[in-house]
Design an enzyme around this catalytic site. Structure first.
Site, PDB file in Angstrom:
ATOM      1  N   HIS A  53      -5.560 -17.418  -8.502  1.00 34.59           N
ATOM      2  CA  HIS A  53      -5.033 -18.238  -7.462  1.00 34.59           C
ATOM      3  C   HIS A  53      -6.523 -18.627  -6.352  1.00 34.59           C
ATOM      4  O   HIS A  53      -7.278 -17.654  -6.458  1.00 34.59           O
ATOM      5  CB  HIS A  53      -3.991 -17.971  -6.395  1.00 34.59           C
ATOM      6  CG  HIS A  53      -3.527 -18.879  -5.504  1.00 34.59           C
ATOM      7  ND1 HIS A  53      -4.031 -19.042  -4.474  1.00 34.59           N
ATOM      8  CD2 HIS A  53      -2.493 -19.563  -5.731  1.00 34.59           C
ATOM      9  CE1 HIS A  53      -3.475 -19.761  -3.734  1.00 34.59           C
ATOM     10  NE2 HIS A  53      -2.610 -20.277  -4.114  1.00 34.59           N
ATOM     11  N   GLU A  74      -6.768 -18.452  -3.523  1.00 37.12           N
ATOM     12  CA  GLU A  74      -7.142 -17.530  -2.397  1.00 37.12           C
ATOM     13  C   GLU A  74      -7.570 -16.340  -2.880  1.00 37.12           C
ATOM     14  O   GLU A  74      -8.584 -15.700  -2.445  1.00 37.12           O
ATOM     15  CB  GLU A  74      -5.759 -17.432  -1.312  1.00 37.12           C
ATOM     16  CG  GLU A  74      -5.874 -18.847  -0.868  1.00 37.12           C
ATOM     17  CD  GLU A  74      -4.288 -19.093  -0.502  1.00 37.12           C
ATOM     18  OE1 GLU A  74      -3.421 -18.424  -0.811  1.00 37.12           O
ATOM     19  OE2 GLU A  74      -4.100 -20.281  -0.377  1.00 37.12           O
ATOM     20  N   GLY A 122      -3.127 -26.158   1.082  1.00 32.36           N
ATOM     21  CA  GLY A 122      -3.020 -26.046   2.232  1.00 32.36           C
ATOM     22  C   GLY A 122      -3.441 -26.941   3.273  1.00 32.36           C
ATOM     23  O   GLY A 122      -3.597 -26.404   4.439  1.00 32.36           O
ATOM     24  N   LYS A 174       2.727 -16.670  -0.943  1.00 34.51           N
ATOM     25  CA  LYS A 174       1.702 -16.042  -0.186  1.00 34.51           C
ATOM     26  C   LYS A 174       2.084 -14.709   0.539  1.00 34.51           C
ATOM     27  O   LYS A 174       3.062 -14.068   0.094  1.00 34.51           O
ATOM     28  CB  LYS A 174       0.758 -17.001   0.520  1.00 34.51           C
ATOM     29  CG  LYS A 174       0.558 -18.357  -0.232  1.00 34.51           C
ATOM     30  CD  LYS A 174      -0.362 -19.312   0.603  1.00 34.51           C
ATOM     31  CE  LYS A 174      -0.224 -20.604  -0.088  1.00 34.51           C
ATOM     32  NZ  LYS A 174      -1.496 -21.565  -0.143  1.00 34.51           N
ATOM     33  N   ASN A 222       5.053 -20.404  -4.215  1.00 34.40           N
ATOM     34  CA  ASN A 222       4.257 -19.158  -3.999  1.00 34.40           C
ATOM     35  C   ASN A 222       4.324 -19.044  -2.429  1.00 34.40           C
ATOM     36  O   ASN A 222       3.646 -19.750  -1.669  1.00 34.40           O
ATOM     37  CB  ASN A 222       2.676 -19.527  -4.286  1.00 34.40           C
ATOM     38  CG  ASN A 222       1.851 -18.585  -3.983  1.00 34.40           C
ATOM     39  OD1 ASN A 222       1.888 -17.332  -3.564  1.00 34.40           O
ATOM     40  ND2 ASN A 222       0.535 -19.025  -3.881  1.00 34.40           N
ATOM     41  N   SER A 252      -0.376 -28.880  -1.520  1.00 35.49           N
ATOM     42  CA  SER A 252      -0.177 -29.490  -0.512  1.00 35.49           C
ATOM     43  C   SER A 252       1.230 -30.736  -1.262  1.00 35.49           C
ATOM     44  O   SER A 252       1.364 -31.548  -0.722  1.00 35.49           O
ATOM     45  CB  SER A 252      -0.983 -30.730   0.219  1.00 35.49           C
ATOM     46  OG  SER A 252      -1.778 -29.716   0.787  1.00 35.49           O
ATOM     47  N   GLU A 289      -4.829 -26.631  -9.532  1.00 37.08           N
ATOM     48  CA  GLU A 289      -4.825 -26.608  -8.050  1.00 37.08           C
ATOM     49  C   GLU A 289      -6.079 -26.976  -7.624  1.00 37.08           C
ATOM     50  O   GLU A 289      -6.903 -25.974  -7.073  1.00 37.08           O
ATOM     51  CB  GLU A 289      -4.241 -25.122  -7.435  1.00 37.08           C
ATOM     52  CG  GLU A 289      -2.793 -24.742  -7.943  1.00 37.08           C
ATOM     53  CD  GLU A 289      -2.093 -23.859  -6.964  1.00 37.08           C
ATOM     54  OE1 GLU A 289      -1.311 -24.392  -6.540  1.00 37.08           O
ATOM     55  OE2 GLU A 289      -2.694 -22.675  -6.716  1.00 37.08           O
TER      56      GLU A 289
HETATM   57  C1  PEP Z   1      -0.555 -22.743  -3.130  1.00 34.61           C
HETATM   58  O1  PEP Z   1      -0.557 -21.807  -2.542  1.00 34.61           O
HETATM   59  O2  PEP Z   1      -0.639 -22.556  -4.508  1.00 34.61           O
HETATM   60  C2  PEP Z   1      -0.527 -24.115  -2.910  1.00 34.61           C
HETATM   61  C3  PEP Z   1      -0.517 -24.964  -3.746  1.00 34.61           C
HETATM   62  O3  PEP Z   1      -0.262 -23.945  -1.606  1.00 34.61           O
HETATM   63  P1  PEP Z   1       0.217 -25.443  -0.456  1.00 34.61           P
HETATM   64  O4  PEP Z   1       1.272 -26.294  -1.452  1.00 34.61           O
HETATM   65  O5  PEP Z   1       0.543 -24.901   0.669  1.00 34.61           O
HETATM   66  O6  PEP Z   1      -0.905 -26.428  -0.934  1.00 34.61           O
END
Ligand code: PEP
Length: 249
Positions: free
Chosen positions: A96, A98, A174, A11, A9, A213, A168
């Protein structure tokens, strides 16, 4: 047996020119493999360049990071599932964290978006996950099951069999804080149980990815965890060499 799914992803990163350079490096380091699926979610306007970059690589599927639930009309700035499909997306990321926590997306909106994706022939990848305060309050199961049930409410078993779920935990996205593989496994088992009730014998077709992460150092251990069928990777997918390493995990 479900094949592992490795998903990136991006973003709001990598416009068309960055993406073209990225793909030159990534494709040189990640050769076609039949034992896994790779999905990449670039920004919507980068999709045409990603379609061109993957013309000779049908092993790499493209997705869209967000869709609107209506099929067409006066919705300035939005992208419908059918437009995304026409532009080359085959998967739609829905709910997601976000979208939920920065843009206020509700469970009901994720339900409508999953249904719109299915109508247009896009596979929904529904993201679910608890916030830190919810985890501390012992509400992880309640939150994850609520988001899952809401998201799939309008899907019939045939459409459900096409979907993917990404667990997630919001506190891990992040932040550099990753769930322990055994903690991820516990929530994945919960989701698998719920899917069995919802989709009966089609439930075993639905991959459940972990995200939060993930990096080159922890990808293998997370992927090896019980009930983890794949990884959804944000920050660590922005570097082509790192993403190639994770995709080969
Ligand atoms: C994501 O954006 O779905 C995500 C898991 O981000 P990150 O790997 O940066 O934590």
């Amino acid at each position: 047996m479900r094949k592992p799914v490795l998903a990136a992803n991006w973003k709001m990163n990598h416009g068309p020119s960055d993406a073209r350079a990225f793909m030159r490096t990534f494709l040189a380091r990640y050769s076609r493999r039949s034992d896994r699926s790779v999905i990449m979610f670039p920004p919507a306007v980068t999709l045409p360049d990603m379609v061109a970059a993957t013309k000779e690589r049908p092993d790499i599927l493209l997705g869209i990071q967000n869709i609107y639930w209506e099929d067409k009309g006066a919705f300035t700035g939005e992208t419908s599932a059918s437009i995304a499909r026409d532009a080359g997306a085959r998967v739609a990321l829905i709910g997601h964290s976000e979208r939920r926590h920065v843009f206020g997306e509700t469970d009901d909106q994720t339900r409508r978006k999953c249904a719109a994706a299915a109508r247009a022939g896009l596979r929904p990848m529904l993201c679910v996950g608890e916030r830190l305060e919810e985890r501390r309050a012992g509400e992880t199961e309640k939150v994850v099951l609520r988001q899952l049930h809401a998201g799939v409410a309008d899907l019939d078993p045939a459409h459900m069999a096409q979907m993917l779920v990404a667990y997630e935990p919001v506190w891990a996205i992040g932040t550099g804080q990753t769930a322990e593989p055994r903690d991820a496994s516990a929530v994945h088992a919960l989701i698998r149980g719920a899917l069995k009730q919802l989709a009966a014998d089609r439930a075993s077709e639905i991959p459940i990815l972990y995200g939060g992460s993930v990096n080159t150092g922890n990808a293998q251990a997370l992927l090896a965890a019980q009930d983890v069928d794949g990884l959804l990777v944000g920050g660590a997918s922005l570097d082509p060499e790192g993403w190639a390493t994770i995709a080969r995990s």
